[in-house]
Design a protein around this motif. Structure first.
Motif, PDB file in Angstrom:
ATOM      1  N   ASN A 156      34.252  55.725  20.351  1.00 28.23           N
ATOM      2  CA  ASN A 156      33.274  56.809  20.506  1.00 28.23           C
ATOM      3  C   ASN A 156      31.979  56.046  20.520  1.00 28.23           C
TER       4      ASN A 156
ATOM      5  N   VAL B 167      22.063  63.756  23.243  1.00 24.01           N
ATOM      6  CA  VAL B 167      23.026  63.111  22.898  1.00 24.01           C
ATOM      7  C   VAL B 167      23.815  62.804  24.119  1.00 24.01           C
TER       8      VAL B 167
ATOM      9  N   VAL C 259      21.557  58.521  20.842  1.00 23.21           N
ATOM     10  CA  VAL C 259      20.944  59.854  20.578  1.00 23.21           C
ATOM     11  C   VAL C 259      19.554  59.771  20.560  1.00 23.21           C
TER      12      VAL C 259
ATOM     13  N   ILE D 194      27.691  64.570  13.835  1.00 21.45           N
ATOM     14  CA  ILE D 194      28.422  63.777  14.694  1.00 21.45           C
ATOM     15  C   ILE D 194      30.008  63.429  14.125  1.00 21.45           C
TER      16      ILE D 194
ATOM     17  N   LEU E 210      27.297  60.636  24.940  1.00 20.15           N
ATOM     18  CA  LEU E 210      28.654  60.170  24.629  1.00 20.15           C
ATOM     19  C   LEU E 210      29.274  59.259  25.568  1.00 20.15           C
TER      20      LEU E 210
ATOM     21  N   TYR F 241      27.873  56.763  20.730  1.00 19.58           N
ATOM     22  CA  TYR F 241      26.511  57.707  20.973  1.00 19.58           C
ATOM     23  C   TYR F 241      25.331  56.958  21.157  1.00 19.58           C
TER      24      TYR F 241
ATOM     25  N   ILE G 155      26.800  54.449  16.665  1.00 17.47           N
ATOM     26  CA  ILE G 155      25.715  55.584  17.015  1.00 17.47           C
ATOM     27  C   ILE G 155      24.247  54.723  17.040  1.00 17.47           C
TER      28      ILE G 155
END
Lengths: 196, 297
Positions: free
Chosen positions: B76, B144, B80, B95, B146, B78, B132
């Motif tokens: 995952n 955001v 941001v 998150i 993703l 991210y 992140i």
């Protein structure tokens, strides 16, 4: 499209050739890293009947419990080459007629397919929802506690599970053919220097 | 009152959960369009055409049933963008909470494994998981982005250091071209072709790969703002698709759906080409968040 129903005998498997599209039916088992290591090292007796003349599917499913029974939610193939060190031994030991997975396997497996009469069926990577829908029944699960959901050995019934023969019992591998062709084309493209 | 005072943690967390749900179960329209075009290019009834047809049906069914498109819900990742004064730690916490909840709801498979003990954390959180990157921007909103990147395609991603004598690849565009073709031939169908290639030219080993992955946020059908890179992208795509690897490596006309290239300044001593392979299940989504309105694209 060839309809293939498991269990299957050697004679039938030997008629299959690289490139054949297979609609797979009947009972098979799932297994990935933990199951392969277990089958190769501990040689459990109690599941021999389950494996004889069927196939092992390289898959770590997402499952859901419904009352006393299980349902497959997402069940695409995982990369097969990780099982190369075990696959030949397991196929010979338990009388498997094939392997289902993705990405193909190595020379040892190809040799064993030829020797014992078995095939490698390639499922479509990422086809999690559709393949889960073709799992029409979950018969039983073995080693669930010890290995966890994705790594357990699930005994499942499938209907119209779409796969392609990419390695057959005649020593042919679609993976080798496509690699050679694409590599040759690459050499051609690289003959002259690239300029914009 | 500073704008960030009006951001509520619970509302942000709920919006992030929705972002994860949409990303895991719905493929972006531009990717679906590219797969549909690839199917049309293949001969009807051919294996390649049937594979792409099954892929399109799978995308449709996953959306209808709200189940993951692929059971490997991947790393995952991210990116941001925060308004001035917004706390990074607050957003990171939101998150992580949303990630746990998304795992409980089976939008994500438990995918974070401790490499020392082999233990799965069970909720997709762990050291550097989720991954992140924060930046600050001028807007009074949180953006955001993703990406869910599966393991099969991550495993065929690769980085070259030029010059590469085995490829006769020097420190120029010809060298870049050679490495990209080499990477695609090496990957064959194993990254779940047809894939999308994010390429970073320059940078160092980590910034180069980050740059390559950032390219994967671009829409499949966009055009590079740098005309030189735009030409390189289209030339590479055309030549990659002449290799004949095809969907899943079964042979066919579409091996890649897109090639996206970015550049970063490099050291005089280094010349890296970083290639991030993304599978056809190119799961990415952007959320634009303000306390008044949330949009997803």
């Amino acid at each position: 499209m060839i309809k293939l129903t498991l269990p299957v005998d050697e004679k039938m498997v030997r008629t299959l050739k690289v490139g054949d599209e297979i609609s797979l039916n009947g009972r098979l088992v799932t297994g990935r890293d933990a199951v392969h290591a277990w089958l190769a090292k501990e040689k459990p007796q109690e599941i021999r009947d389950l494996l004889q003349n069927t196939m092992i599917y390289h898959c770590g499913p997402v499952v859901k419990k419904k009352g006393d029974s299980w349902e497959f939610v997402a069940a695409g193939p995982t990369t097969s080459i990780r099982e190369e060190p075990y696959q030949s031994t397991i196929m010979k030991e338990y009388g498997l007629r094939g392997v289902i997975g993705k990405g193909g396997m190595g020379k040892n497996t190809l040799k064993t397919l030829q020797k014992i009469g078995a095939v490698y069926l390639h499922a479509i990577g990422g086809l999690a929802t559709l393949i889960a829908e073709s799992v029409v029944g979950v018969h039983t699960v073995i080693k669930l506690e010890e290995f966890g959901t994705p790594e357990a050995l699930w005994v499942i019934d499938v209907k119209d599970f779409l796969t392609i023969v990419t390695m057959d019992s005649h020593g042919n591998s679609l993976h080798d053919t496509i690699f050679e062709k694409s590599n040759k084309r690459k050499q051609e493209l690289l003959k002259k220097p690239f300029t914009l | 009152m500073p704008i960030t005072k009006s951001f509520q943690d619970e509302a942000l967390q709920a919006a992030l959960l929705e972002l994860i749900r949409q990303t895991s179960t719905q493929l972006p329209h531009d990717v679906i369009k590219a797969i549909t075009m690839a199917k049309k290019a293949e001969k009807e009834g051919s294996t390649a055409s049937q594979v792409l047809d099954a892929i399109l049906r799978n995308i449709e069914r996953a959306r209808e049933k709200v189940t993951p498109i692929c059971q490997d819900t991947g790393t995952n990742i991210y990116y941001v963008s925060l308004p001035i004064g917004m706390s990074m730690r607050r957003v990171e916490k939101a998150i992580r909470e949303a990630t746990r909840e998304a795992t409980r709801k089976a939008y994500l498979r438990p995918n974070a494994v401790d490499p020392l003990t082999g233990k799965n954390s069970g909720d997709n959180t762990g050291i550097m998981a989720p991954f992140i990157t924060f930046v600050e921007w001028e807007k009074p909103a949180i953006e955001v982005r993703l990406m869910l990147k599966g393991g099969g395609c991550e495993n065929v991603s690769i980085q070259y250091s030029l010059p590469d004598t085995s490829l006769k690849a020097g420190r120029d565009l010809d060298g870049v071209y050679k490495t990209v073709l080499d990477a695609v031939v090496k990957a064959q169908g194993r990254g779940c072709a047809p894939g999308i290639l994010g390429i970073g030219i320059g940078g160092d080993r980590s910034s180069g790969m980050l740059l390559a992955k950032q390219q994967l946020f671009r829409k499949v059908d966009d055009e590079n703002e740098n005309p030189l890179l735009a030409t390189l992208e289209s030339r590479l795509l055309k030549d990659i698709n002449s290799l004949g690897i095809g969907p899943m490596g079964f042979g066919g006309k579409t091996t890649a759906l897109a090639v996206k290239i970015g550049v970063a300044h490099r050291l005089p001593a280094s010349y890296f080409v970083s290639i991030s392979y993304m599978c056809w299940a190119d799961r990415r989504k952007t959320m634009h968040y303000t306390p008044e309105m949330v949009t997803y694209d």
